[in-house]
Design an enzyme around this catalytic site. Structure first.
Site, PDB file in Angstrom:
ATOM      1  NE  ARG A  36       6.146   6.499   0.774  1.00  0.00           N
ATOM      2  CZ  ARG A  36       5.271   6.259   1.769  1.00  0.00           C
ATOM      3  NH1 ARG A  36       4.187   5.538   1.539  1.00  0.00           N
ATOM      4  NH2 ARG A  36       5.480   6.737   2.981  1.00  0.00           N
ATOM      5  CG  ASP A  69       0.431   0.015   9.575  1.00  0.00           C
ATOM      6  OD1 ASP A  69       0.031   0.881  10.376  1.00  0.00           O
ATOM      7  OD2 ASP A  69       0.818   0.282   8.425  1.00  0.00           O
ATOM      8  CE  LYS A 127      -3.094   0.469   3.447  1.00  0.00           C
ATOM      9  NZ  LYS A 127      -2.934   1.708   4.226  1.00  0.00           N
ATOM     10  CE  LYS A 146      -0.239   4.325  12.875  1.00  0.00           C
ATOM     11  NZ  LYS A 146       0.440   5.067  11.821  1.00  0.00           N
TER      12      LYS A 146
END
Ligand code: S3P
Length: 445
Positions: A33, A328, A28, A355
């Protein structure tokens, strides 16, 4: 911009061992990017293996709204025709980033270097998350913003700088999103923009900027930090990007195989960037059998296949300086910890509170309602593992994809099934999660 979608509950229960080979979708962070740098390059960038999840598709739409041409040419294959550094045009409508903090904050950086106005918005979860952390440095660089509620939350109207200034910025928290926003704004500034972080965060922006021809350096700073400098106003050259499989998505089948007795799976092409594999380091310390095979390099990032077998795990202490490399992954590590023998203490988790939801509280609740003994003390989470877990609970996911997936992995090995209130948000990062887990043998209904 709130999600009108109905909720979709799901139940996970113990069944056969997991077996087989499964490629998890593209990373992701890299996908966001690639779209953004493609849009800032002059000419056509080809991307393969792009993660086609809601978060990333919202970034693609934003790039289009800002003037780039973004085209899907096949499954995971995209072409972006960029407008050049500083070349974004004002979008006709508000940019909607849905659930994605990364998309929103990175594009804020990219817009801050252009003399245009744009409104940023997102879903109910994103509207609760702090944006001041990127707006502070972007304001120093010459951007202006107004937030209707005056609390640094979306919706926010941002006007980019007509003469962006390069700055030296020390990030107050280790965050690749803050670092990337400053560097993306710095692209349009004359001179050198520098970001100093006391704990190194994922470096995909730096690596991809170099891949697109920018002059960027990264040096160690203090014990665990980095000093990153970018020479502004480069002409970014379009470059092919092959997106490796996302280690943060691989984490779910990986932990499922470790905790479901008899399992033996293979996950190919997973990115092995050292700033992303804190979970694997930790799981190995816990006694996990995770073996790297098929190691290779593609487009500036290293990747490998992981063979993962069911393992007897033991509790460990996870140091705070490891947090950025597995930020994460704590919810799914907590699941592994519940099946370990002994206590796992995860330290320095303050960033989990901001988050997609308060992930520290949501992780503890996920385990507690399923009979696991858990404590939060300050920023630390302790999970008292007993080698097995009762299950039988209903997990509240709070619009958070990673809580939903962690809870479903948990239910594949608990004594009784685990129910999840809503799996809708899994589509933000891992659209076919349930299909892939079922292919491996997981019982999800
Ligand atoms: C990301 C950075 C991390 C991470 C997020 C993706 C990125 O956030 O939680 O899922 O792609 O830069 P922070 O940098 O705010 O910790």
């Amino acid at each position: 911009m709130n999600h009108p979608l109905p909720t979709t509950p799901m139940i996970a229960q113990r069944g056969r061992p997991l077996a087989g080979r499964a490629r998890v979708p593209g990373d992701k962070s890299i996908s966001h990017r690639a779209l953004i740098l493609g849009a800032l390059a002059v000419g056509g960038t080809r991307i393969s293996g792009l993660l086609e999840s809601e978060d990333v598709l919202n970034t693609a739409k934003a790039m289009q709204a800002l003037g780039a041409r973004v085209e899907r040419i096949g499954g995971g294959a995209w072409r972006v025709d960029g407008v050049g550094v500083g070349g974004f045009a004002a979008p006709a409508a508000a940019l909607d980033f849905g659930n994605s903090g990364t998309g929103c904050r990175l594009v804020m950086g990219a817009v801050a270097g252009c003399p245009i106005a744009a409104t940023f918005d997102g879903d109910a979860s994103l509207r609760k998350r702090p944006m001041g952390r990127v707006l502070a440095p972007l304001t120093q660089m010459g951007a202006h913003f107004t937030d209707a509620a005056g609390n640094g939350r979306l919706p926010i109207a941002l006007t980019g700088a007509s003469d962006p200034m390069p700055i030296l910025y020390r990030t107050p928290v280790p965050s690749a999103q803050i670092k990337s926003a400053v560097l993306l704004a710095g692209l349009a500034a004359p001179g050198v923009t520098t970001v100093i972080e006391t704990e190194a965060s994922r470096d995909h922006t730096e690596l991809m900027l170099a891949h697109f021809g920018a002059e960027v350096t990264s040096e160690p700073e203090g014990g665990h930090g980095r000093r990153i400098s970018l020479v502004g106003q480069p002409e970014l050259a379009p470059s092919a990007v092959a997106v490796p499989a996302d280690p943060s998505s691989a984490a779910f089948p990986m932990v499922a195989a470790l905790v479901a007795p008899g399992s033996d799976i293979f996950l190919p092409d997973v990115m092995t960037n050292p700033l992303r594999i804190g979970l694997i380091t930790t799981l190995r310390e816990m006694g996990a059998s995770i073996v790297e095979e098929e190691v290779r390099q593609d487009g500036g990032e290293a990747m490998a296949g992981y063979r993962v077998r069911h393992s007897a795990l033991r509790g460990v202490e996870v140091p705070p300086h490891r947090a950025p490399s597995m930020i994460d992954e704590y919810p799914v590590l907590a699941v592994a910890a519940a099946f370990a023998e002994g206590t796992t203490v995860m330290r320095g988790l303050h960033e989990l509170r901001v988050k997609e939801c308060d992930r520290l509280a949501a992780t503890a609740d996920m385990l507690r309602v399923n009979g696991v003994d858990v404590e939060i003390s300050g920023d630390d989470l302790a999970v008292h593992g007993r080698g097995h877990a009762a299950g039988g609970g209903l997990v509240a996911t709070h619009m958070d994809h990673r809580i939903a997936m962690s809870a479903l992995v948990f239910g594949l090995a608990t004594d009784r099934p685990v129910k999840v209130d809503d799996t809708t948000f899994i589509a933000t990062s891992f659209p076919d999660f349930a299909g892939l887990m079922r292919e491996l043998g997981g019982d999800l209904q």
